[in-house]
Design a protein around this motif. Structure first.
Motif, PDB file in Angstrom:
ATOM      1  N   MET A  78       9.385  55.964  34.019  1.00 53.52           N
ATOM      2  CA  MET A  78       9.126  54.608  34.498  1.00 53.52           C
ATOM      3  C   MET A  78       9.268  54.594  36.017  1.00 53.52           C
ATOM      4  O   MET A  78      10.138  55.241  36.575  1.00 53.52           O
ATOM      5  CB  MET A  78      10.140  53.654  33.871  1.00 53.52           C
ATOM      6  CG  MET A  78       9.970  52.241  34.368  1.00 53.52           C
ATOM      7  SD  MET A  78      11.005  51.042  33.556  1.00 53.52           S
ATOM      8  CE  MET A  78      12.604  51.499  34.077  1.00 53.52           C
ATOM      9  N   SER A  79       8.428  53.833  36.662  1.00 51.06           N
ATOM     10  CA  SER A  79       8.449  53.790  38.113  1.00 51.06           C
ATOM     11  C   SER A  79       9.153  52.544  38.624  1.00 51.06           C
ATOM     12  O   SER A  79       8.751  51.418  38.327  1.00 51.06           O
ATOM     13  CB  SER A  79       7.014  53.823  38.643  1.00 51.06           C
ATOM     14  OG  SER A  79       6.974  53.437  39.980  1.00 51.06           O
ATOM     15  N   ALA A  80      10.195  52.754  39.406  1.00 56.67           N
ATOM     16  CA  ALA A  80      10.881  51.624  40.038  1.00 56.67           C
ATOM     17  C   ALA A  80       9.941  50.911  40.997  1.00 56.67           C
ATOM     18  O   ALA A  80       9.982  49.679  41.127  1.00 56.67           O
ATOM     19  CB  ALA A  80      12.119  52.128  40.774  1.00 56.67           C
ATOM     20  N   THR A  81       9.070  51.660  41.661  1.00 61.43           N
ATOM     21  CA  THR A  81       8.136  51.054  42.612  1.00 61.43           C
ATOM     22  C   THR A  81       7.207  50.081  41.903  1.00 61.43           C
ATOM     23  O   THR A  81       6.953  48.983  42.400  1.00 61.43           O
ATOM     24  CB  THR A  81       7.322  52.139  43.354  1.00 61.43           C
ATOM     25  OG1 THR A  81       8.228  53.044  43.984  1.00 61.43           O
ATOM     26  CG2 THR A  81       6.402  51.529  44.391  1.00 61.43           C
ATOM     27  N   ARG A  82       6.711  50.450  40.721  1.00 55.14           N
ATOM     28  CA  ARG A  82       5.828  49.540  39.977  1.00 55.14           C
ATOM     29  C   ARG A  82       6.552  48.246  39.637  1.00 55.14           C
ATOM     30  O   ARG A  82       5.999  47.157  39.784  1.00 55.14           O
ATOM     31  CB  ARG A  82       5.329  50.198  38.691  1.00 55.14           C
ATOM     32  CG  ARG A  82       4.134  51.089  38.903  1.00 55.14           C
ATOM     33  CD  ARG A  82       3.514  51.524  37.604  1.00 55.14           C
ATOM     34  NE  ARG A  82       4.462  52.230  36.773  1.00 55.14           N
ATOM     35  CZ  ARG A  82       4.444  52.218  35.439  1.00 55.14           C
ATOM     36  NH1 ARG A  82       3.550  51.537  34.787  1.00 55.14           N
ATOM     37  NH2 ARG A  82       5.333  52.907  34.763  1.00 55.14           N
ATOM     38  N   LEU A  83       7.787  48.363  39.165  1.00 60.17           N
ATOM     39  CA  LEU A  83       8.562  47.170  38.818  1.00 60.17           C
ATOM     40  C   LEU A  83       8.796  46.307  40.055  1.00 60.17           C
ATOM     41  O   LEU A  83       8.640  45.081  40.014  1.00 60.17           O
ATOM     42  CB  LEU A  83       9.897  47.579  38.181  1.00 60.17           C
ATOM     43  CG  LEU A  83      10.889  46.449  37.882  1.00 60.17           C
ATOM     44  CD1 LEU A  83      10.270  45.351  37.044  1.00 60.17           C
ATOM     45  CD2 LEU A  83      12.128  47.025  37.192  1.00 60.17           C
ATOM     46  N   LEU A  84       9.146  46.922  41.166  1.00 61.69           N
ATOM     47  CA  LEU A  84       9.405  46.168  42.391  1.00 61.69           C
ATOM     48  C   LEU A  84       8.141  45.481  42.899  1.00 61.69           C
ATOM     49  O   LEU A  84       8.173  44.300  43.280  1.00 61.69           O
ATOM     50  CB  LEU A  84       9.971  47.101  43.463  1.00 61.69           C
ATOM     51  CG  LEU A  84      11.401  47.574  43.225  1.00 61.69           C
ATOM     52  CD1 LEU A  84      11.734  48.753  44.127  1.00 61.69           C
ATOM     53  CD2 LEU A  84      12.399  46.442  43.423  1.00 61.69           C
ATOM     54  N   VAL A  85       7.026  46.186  42.897  1.00 62.50           N
ATOM     55  CA  VAL A  85       5.768  45.602  43.375  1.00 62.50           C
ATOM     56  C   VAL A  85       5.358  44.439  42.477  1.00 62.50           C
ATOM     57  O   VAL A  85       5.017  43.351  42.957  1.00 62.50           O
ATOM     58  CB  VAL A  85       4.660  46.682  43.455  1.00 62.50           C
ATOM     59  CG1 VAL A  85       3.275  46.056  43.605  1.00 62.50           C
ATOM     60  CG2 VAL A  85       4.943  47.628  44.618  1.00 62.50           C
ATOM     61  N   LEU A  86       5.394  44.645  41.171  1.00 63.81           N
ATOM     62  CA  LEU A  86       5.038  43.562  40.247  1.00 63.81           C
ATOM     63  C   LEU A  86       5.967  42.368  40.433  1.00 63.81           C
ATOM     64  O   LEU A  86       5.522  41.214  40.419  1.00 63.81           O
ATOM     65  CB  LEU A  86       5.103  44.050  38.795  1.00 63.81           C
ATOM     66  CG  LEU A  86       3.995  44.998  38.351  1.00 63.81           C
ATOM     67  CD1 LEU A  86       4.323  45.600  36.995  1.00 63.81           C
ATOM     68  CD2 LEU A  86       2.646  44.278  38.296  1.00 63.81           C
ATOM     69  N   GLY A  87       7.247  42.633  40.620  1.00 63.87           N
ATOM     70  CA  GLY A  87       8.213  41.547  40.776  1.00 63.87           C
ATOM     71  C   GLY A  87       7.995  40.730  42.034  1.00 63.87           C
ATOM     72  O   GLY A  87       8.097  39.498  42.014  1.00 63.87           O
ATOM     73  N   VAL A  88       7.675  41.395  43.135  1.00 66.45           N
ATOM     74  CA  VAL A  88       7.437  40.664  44.382  1.00 66.45           C
ATOM     75  C   VAL A  88       6.145  39.846  44.281  1.00 66.45           C
ATOM     76  O   VAL A  88       6.115  38.667  44.660  1.00 66.45           O
ATOM     77  CB  VAL A  88       7.407  41.614  45.602  1.00 66.45           C
ATOM     78  CG1 VAL A  88       6.990  40.869  46.861  1.00 66.45           C
ATOM     79  CG2 VAL A  88       8.785  42.247  45.807  1.00 66.45           C
ATOM     80  N   VAL A  89       5.088  40.452  43.747  1.00 60.69           N
ATOM     81  CA  VAL A  89       3.838  39.697  43.573  1.00 60.69           C
ATOM     82  C   VAL A  89       4.086  38.510  42.649  1.00 60.69           C
ATOM     83  O   VAL A  89       3.638  37.381  42.918  1.00 60.69           O
ATOM     84  CB  VAL A  89       2.706  40.598  43.015  1.00 60.69           C
ATOM     85  CG1 VAL A  89       1.476  39.762  42.664  1.00 60.69           C
ATOM     86  CG2 VAL A  89       2.343  41.683  44.019  1.00 60.69           C
ATOM     87  N   ARG A  90       4.821  38.735  41.585  1.00 67.08           N
ATOM     88  CA  ARG A  90       5.148  37.658  40.642  1.00 67.08           C
ATOM     89  C   ARG A  90       5.904  36.541  41.339  1.00 67.08           C
ATOM     90  O   ARG A  90       5.658  35.360  41.132  1.00 67.08           O
ATOM     91  CB  ARG A  90       5.989  38.235  39.502  1.00 67.08           C
ATOM     92  CG  ARG A  90       6.365  37.242  38.431  1.00 67.08           C
ATOM     93  CD  ARG A  90       7.218  37.937  37.374  1.00 67.08           C
ATOM     94  NE  ARG A  90       7.442  37.102  36.229  1.00 67.08           N
ATOM     95  CZ  ARG A  90       8.471  36.266  36.103  1.00 67.08           C
ATOM     96  NH1 ARG A  90       9.351  36.156  37.077  1.00 67.08           N
ATOM     97  NH2 ARG A  90       8.617  35.541  35.017  1.00 67.08           N
ATOM     98  N   GLY A  91       6.862  36.905  42.171  1.00 67.26           N
ATOM     99  CA  GLY A  91       7.667  35.897  42.853  1.00 67.26           C
ATOM    100  C   GLY A  91       6.853  35.004  43.769  1.00 67.26           C
ATOM    101  O   GLY A  91       7.038  33.791  43.803  1.00 67.26           O
ATOM    102  N   TYR A  92       5.920  35.603  44.503  1.00 68.41           N
ATOM    103  CA  TYR A  92       5.103  34.819  45.439  1.00 68.41           C
ATOM    104  C   TYR A  92       3.895  34.170  44.764  1.00 68.41           C
ATOM    105  O   TYR A  92       3.337  33.227  45.302  1.00 68.41           O
ATOM    106  CB  TYR A  92       4.619  35.700  46.593  1.00 68.41           C
ATOM    107  CG  TYR A  92       5.698  36.001  47.599  1.00 68.41           C
ATOM    108  CD1 TYR A  92       6.279  34.982  48.356  1.00 68.41           C
ATOM    109  CD2 TYR A  92       6.149  37.301  47.798  1.00 68.41           C
ATOM    110  CE1 TYR A  92       7.273  35.254  49.280  1.00 68.41           C
ATOM    111  CE2 TYR A  92       7.143  37.577  48.724  1.00 68.41           C
ATOM    112  CZ  TYR A  92       7.701  36.552  49.457  1.00 68.41           C
ATOM    113  OH  TYR A  92       8.688  36.818  50.371  1.00 68.41           O
ATOM    114  N   GLY A  93       3.478  34.711  43.635  1.00 62.12           N
ATOM    115  CA  GLY A  93       2.272  34.217  42.990  1.00 62.12           C
ATOM    116  C   GLY A  93       1.043  34.945  43.489  1.00 62.12           C
ATOM    117  O   GLY A  93       0.160  35.288  42.725  1.00 62.12           O
TER     118      GLY A  93
END
Length: 199
Positions: free
Chosen positions: A1-16
């Motif tokens: 599992m990639s921490a980078t993928r989770l972080l990128v998805l989470g930031v995009v999710r947060g901002y919309g």
């Protein structure tokens, strides 16, 4: 599992909706380059891969910048990565670090339940490592490896118990509670509110 993928998805999710530079500056402000080995190149690689897989939609925004938005598939992938990182112990802490960055995205009860699963896995890993260490004959120095694994599992269990206790006592604003980061796309509002409050 990639921490980078989770972080990128989470930031995009947060901002919309967010462009790569904003995602990168947020993650580097969190020092994710130190604890999750996130680099500019890995961020843009993750954005491209997540767009190809259908987890993100890309839009040409202001001044020709590409902005990214989460799809239903991306929301499901974010959810899966977050829950797995909290539930399943891993000797690499980057996934757990990424999950903790988005811990308030979960309802309190679910976060506690996932951490109980993690705790049970840590306790089993500790028991197994001690059993293997104590039953190992040759070469004798290999016992140290099992001792290391037992120590890691003991520390992981202790940490999980502590976080479970803090969540059970009401620490941290979780999903659906007053003061939580809110639903997907709510970060810009949160940033504006903090700026208005002089934070």
């Amino acid at each position: 599992m990639s921490a980078t993928r989770l972080l990128v998805l989470g930031v995009v999710r947060g901002y919309g909706r967010a462009h790569g530079y904003r995602i990168g500056t947020d993650l580097l402000a969190w020092e994710a380059d130190r604890w999750a080995n996130v680099k500019w190149g890995s961020i843009y690689h993750a954005l491209a891969a997540l767009t190809r897989s259908g987890s993100l939609l890309d839009h040409v925004g202001v001044r020709g910048r590409t902005e990214y938005e989460l799809t239903e598939r991306g929301e499901a992938e974010f959810s899966r990565l977050l829950r797995t990182a909290l539930r399943v112990p891993d000797r690499h802490t980057d996934q757990l670090g990424a999950a903790l960055a988005f811990l308030p995205s979960l309802p309190r009860g679910e976060a506690i339940a996932l951490l109980h699963e993690r705790l049970a896995s840590c306790e089993e890993a500790e028991r197994s490592a001690i059993e293997r260490r104590d039953g190992w004959d040759w070469p004798p120095h290999v016992r140290e490896l099992f001792g290391l694994w037992a120590g890691d599992a003991t520390g992981g269990a202790e940490w999980a118990r502590g976080l479970i206790g803090r969540l059970e006592s009401g620490e941290y604003a979780m999903d659906g509670e007053p003061g939580s980061p809110g639903p997907p796309g709510s970060w810009p509002k949160l940033v504006e509110e903090r700026a208005d409050a002089g934070e």
